[in-house]
Write an enzyme that holds these catalytic residues in place. Sequence first.
Site, PDB file in Angstrom:
ATOM      1  N   GLU A 148       0.916  -1.107   0.096  1.00 48.85           N
ATOM      2  CA  GLU A 148      -0.057  -0.195  -0.027  1.00 48.85           C
ATOM      3  C   GLU A 148       1.052   1.406  -0.074  1.00 48.85           C
ATOM      4  OE1 GLU A 148      -2.867   0.049   3.177  1.00 48.85           O
ATOM      5  OE2 GLU A 148      -4.016  -1.586   2.127  1.00 48.85           O
TER       6      GLU A 148
ATOM      7  N   GLU B 250      -6.768  -7.219  -0.826  1.00 48.67           N
ATOM      8  CA  GLU B 250      -7.241  -7.223   0.618  1.00 48.67           C
ATOM      9  C   GLU B 250      -8.806  -6.774   0.458  1.00 48.67           C
ATOM     10  OE1 GLU B 250      -5.235  -5.263   3.495  1.00 48.67           O
ATOM     11  OE2 GLU B 250      -3.486  -5.978   3.081  1.00 48.67           O
TER      12      GLU B 250
HETATM   13  C1  LIG Z   1      -6.892  -3.396   7.314  1.00 46.96           C
HETATM   14  C2  LIG Z   1      -7.065  -2.025   6.646  1.00 46.96           C
HETATM   15  O1  LIG Z   1      -6.120  -1.543   6.152  1.00 46.96           O
HETATM   16  N1  LIG Z   1      -8.134  -1.420   6.917  1.00 46.96           N
HETATM   17  C3  LIG Z   1      -8.417  -0.180   6.339  1.00 46.96           C
HETATM   18  C4  LIG Z   1      -9.721  -0.260   5.528  1.00 46.96           C
HETATM   19  O2  LIG Z   1     -10.300   0.829   4.933  1.00 46.96           O
HETATM   20  C5  LIG Z   1     -10.431   1.715   5.602  1.00 46.96           C
HETATM   21  C6  LIG Z   1     -10.971   2.852   5.173  1.00 46.96           C
HETATM   22  O3  LIG Z   1     -10.509   2.973   3.790  1.00 46.96           O
HETATM   23  C7  LIG Z   1      -9.104   2.113   6.531  1.00 46.96           C
HETATM   24  O4  LIG Z   1      -9.472   3.054   7.569  1.00 46.96           O
HETATM   25  C8  LIG Z   1      -8.696   0.981   7.138  1.00 46.96           C
HETATM   26  O5  LIG Z   1      -7.321   1.192   7.981  1.00 46.96           O
END
Ligand SMILES: CC(=O)N[C@H]1CO[C@H](CO)[C@@H](O)[C@@H]1O
Length: 829
Positions: A184, A255
């Site tokens: 990411e 993911e």
């Molecule tokens: C696990 C993870 O990365 N969760 C993310 C999912 O998306 C939300 C909003 O885009 C994020 O705040 C989380 O951290």
Amino acid sequence: MAISKRLLLLALLSLLISCAVGEKTKGVTYDARSMIINGERELLFSGSIHYPRMPPEMWPDIIRKAKEGGLNVIETYVFWNIHEPVQGQFNFEGNYDLVRFIKEIGRQDLYATLRIGPYIEAEWNQGGFPYWLREVPNITFRSYNEPFIYHMKKYSEMIIELMKKEKLFAPQGGPIIMAQIENEYNNVQLAYRENGRKYIEWAAKMATSLYNGVPWIMCKQKDAPPEIINTCNGRHCADTFKGPNGPNKPSLWTENWTAQYRTFGDPPSQRAAEDIAFSVARFFAKNGTLTNYYMYYGGTNYGRTSSSFVTTRYYDEAPLDEFGLLREPKWSHLRDLHRALRLSRRALLWGTPSVQKINEDLEITVYEKPGTDCAAFLTNNHTANTAIIKFRGKEYFLPEKSVSILPDCKTVVYNTQMVVSQHNSRNFMTSEKEKNLKWEMYQEKVPTIADLPLKNKVPLELYTLTKDTSDYAWYSTSINFDRHDLPMRPDILPVLQIASMGHALSAYVNGEFIGFGHGNNIEKSFVFQKPISLKPGTNTITILAETVGFPNSGAYMEKRFAGPRGVTIQGLMAGTLDITQNNWGHKVGVFGEKEAIFTEEGSKKVQWTPVTGPTKGAVTWYKTYFNAPEGTNPLALKMDKMQKGMMWVNGKSIGRYWSSFLSPLGRPTQSEYHIPRAFLKPTNNLLVIFEETGGLPETIEIQTVNRDTICSIITEYHPPHVKSWERSGTDFASVVEDLKSGAHLNCPDNKIIEKVEFASYGNPDGACGNLVVGNCNSASSLRVVEEKCLGKNSCKIPIEREVYDEPSKDPCPNIFKTLAVQMKCGKRK
Ligand SMILES: CC(=O)N[C@H]1CO[C@H](CO)[C@@H](O)[C@@H]1O
Ligand SMILES: *[C@@H]1O[C@H](CO)[C@@H](O)[C@H](O)[C@H]1NC(C)=O
Ligand SMILES: *[C@@H]1O[C@H](CO)[C@@H](O)[C@H](O)[C@H]1NC(C)=O
Ligand SMILES: *[C@@H]1O[C@H](CO)[C@@H](O)[C@H](O)[C@H]1NC(C)=O
């Protein structure tokens, strides 16, 4: 004759050619449509399961349940900080045995995806970076920075070499079909300017030069270099992903959040099975060929492994809950989705897609190979209205916000909104055998500056001080007051104020506990203020400063700080006294931790005394012994009346607890903590609790956990339009048969249905564990269900009206009827 000979020859020739091609393409490649494994395109259903988040004894069972849920890939990160806790010293033991984990995936005939990172985020301490990396001179994490890329390469190489040596990559006959570098990065790339771009290009080249036998991916990297596949992470990739950034890359979703991890103080996180299924079905309708559930099994953050404020329990809302039990209907509803997509496999992978938009909300996607294969997705994107879609001469009913899958372009075998699989709810039962634990305690001495060896003018920064060897450090200073410095009136007290960069602290004045303060995951820093009593002469201010994990995300992670920064005493006769520069003593960790008094050996080093009543405000250790509870169900420790601290069973840490941090619902974010059965002996298990601010150990319970409450909630528009299916003897036909026969219920672990707790055919409402009768209810509901199910391990209950009421006596003929049942599974057959 001549013709058929020539045909035969041609056939032989093409066979030879395809064999030759098959040989050449052994291994993994990809095209614009999908990953290509051993020469063939493939649909991939993947789930994240992290090896360090459970003991290795649980791996086979968890992987088996993932496979039975229809997955063919297991994905894991690789966790640098556990493998190289000290620079150059490696650990691949126990639940850190990466090779054994990958081999277990292979043994169960599944593929693996290895996300090397080495930055992994993952709600893991420092995003997986070991502490020592922070102390490398002039380092900038995740940037084109000489010291960083040197260490990143060295570590990546070590992991890749290990995988190669053990022959774990697919071209070597192993399970690994894909690998990931970085993670990411688009989230932080801008902060590194030119060095961000250079870093990503370097990372791509570095990774592919270490091993090029499987494709490399970068998730959330819209400008990934040509040799890397960029992939989507998120809740709804069908609508948000702009697609791969090259014409020959497949559309992959690495993911797909099955809910959300929790930090202490958070309310629960939910994501309905129907919503996940909708997103995945849409993604596959729009050229997607891989989805990965993050997490499929979350597990437990044992020890001090989680990042800032993240709870011990991880992604409990996943298809397999923290205890490894099937969370229904999520697990089964997704299994059914995978089955429906697999039935469509040939059309999806080799057919040509076409999209027909009927209106703003309704869409038909067809994948067709004329004459042989055809699969269709019917989508109703409206969140409130049902719809009828006309397709190839037939009408199809679609519930709101749903996708129907027709693997033959005629028969609906799956709709994302119609859950036919059973539901269940989780029960925590107090262990009958281990009800009255006998506790002993040991209270640590609150140190003064004289006891603390490390002196400095101002309080030292906490991360640099502990070097991640403990959550705790003591700070202390002493000050002299004259009688005239102190307020005259006894009802007006001075106030101690501590400005902290995070995450929590307990304060003591002259050895007396005066209070506890903390930040939260969003605002880590906080200001602590409490009235204090001072005396003429020497006064001691002592602080137990704490972190709850290192942060795991954002740019410049190496420059994060914690601990007390400014300390003042307000309301003295001379006003406010700043004691920040008053000379402080420091010591890392608490005594019991250093002496490991949570182990059998270590526990002998201190004097334990019986617990007589509630203890307050001093760092206290509690100890007891218990026998392994009855049965084989997973175990939990109920900690809801304790405050904050850590827990050990037989010397193994089962993590941090923090029951006093309430969510907005007024309850602890997490009350029960998983004790793996693998940590136990049959008798005499040592349980030790370190409690920071006082609690009632006699309220702690050992619980067994089950999902023996099973339910079914089905509305009669199942199964829609199954009549036209004619092919028989196929997997497909059995799916349709299954759908026709109504509700299916099945007790886990060969148990039997010993009680029907609820049954209503009409318009019942509610959720499993909490069902209620509506204003339409057939009087025979309970009788029908008991006849079919009592005393059995599994049963099928029809949802045909005639079974419940004679047509003339139907109390409410004009509604779609729902059958809702709840049952209790009991002892085994
Ligand atoms: C696990 C993870 O990365 N969760 C993310 C999912 O998306 C939300 C909003 O885009 C994020 O705040 C989380 O951290
Ligand atoms: C760190 O950077 C400073 C300033 O850029 C430089 O003077 C120093 O030599 C560097 N240290 C190391 C160990 O590279
Ligand atoms: C899916 O693939 C087809 C053929 O390659 C292409 O025409 C179409 O635009 C793609 N659809 C989406 C939503 O990307
Ligand atoms: C479906 O609806 C959602 C809102 O519920 C919207 O964000 C999305 O763009 C819609 N998708 C399509 C393909 O119309």
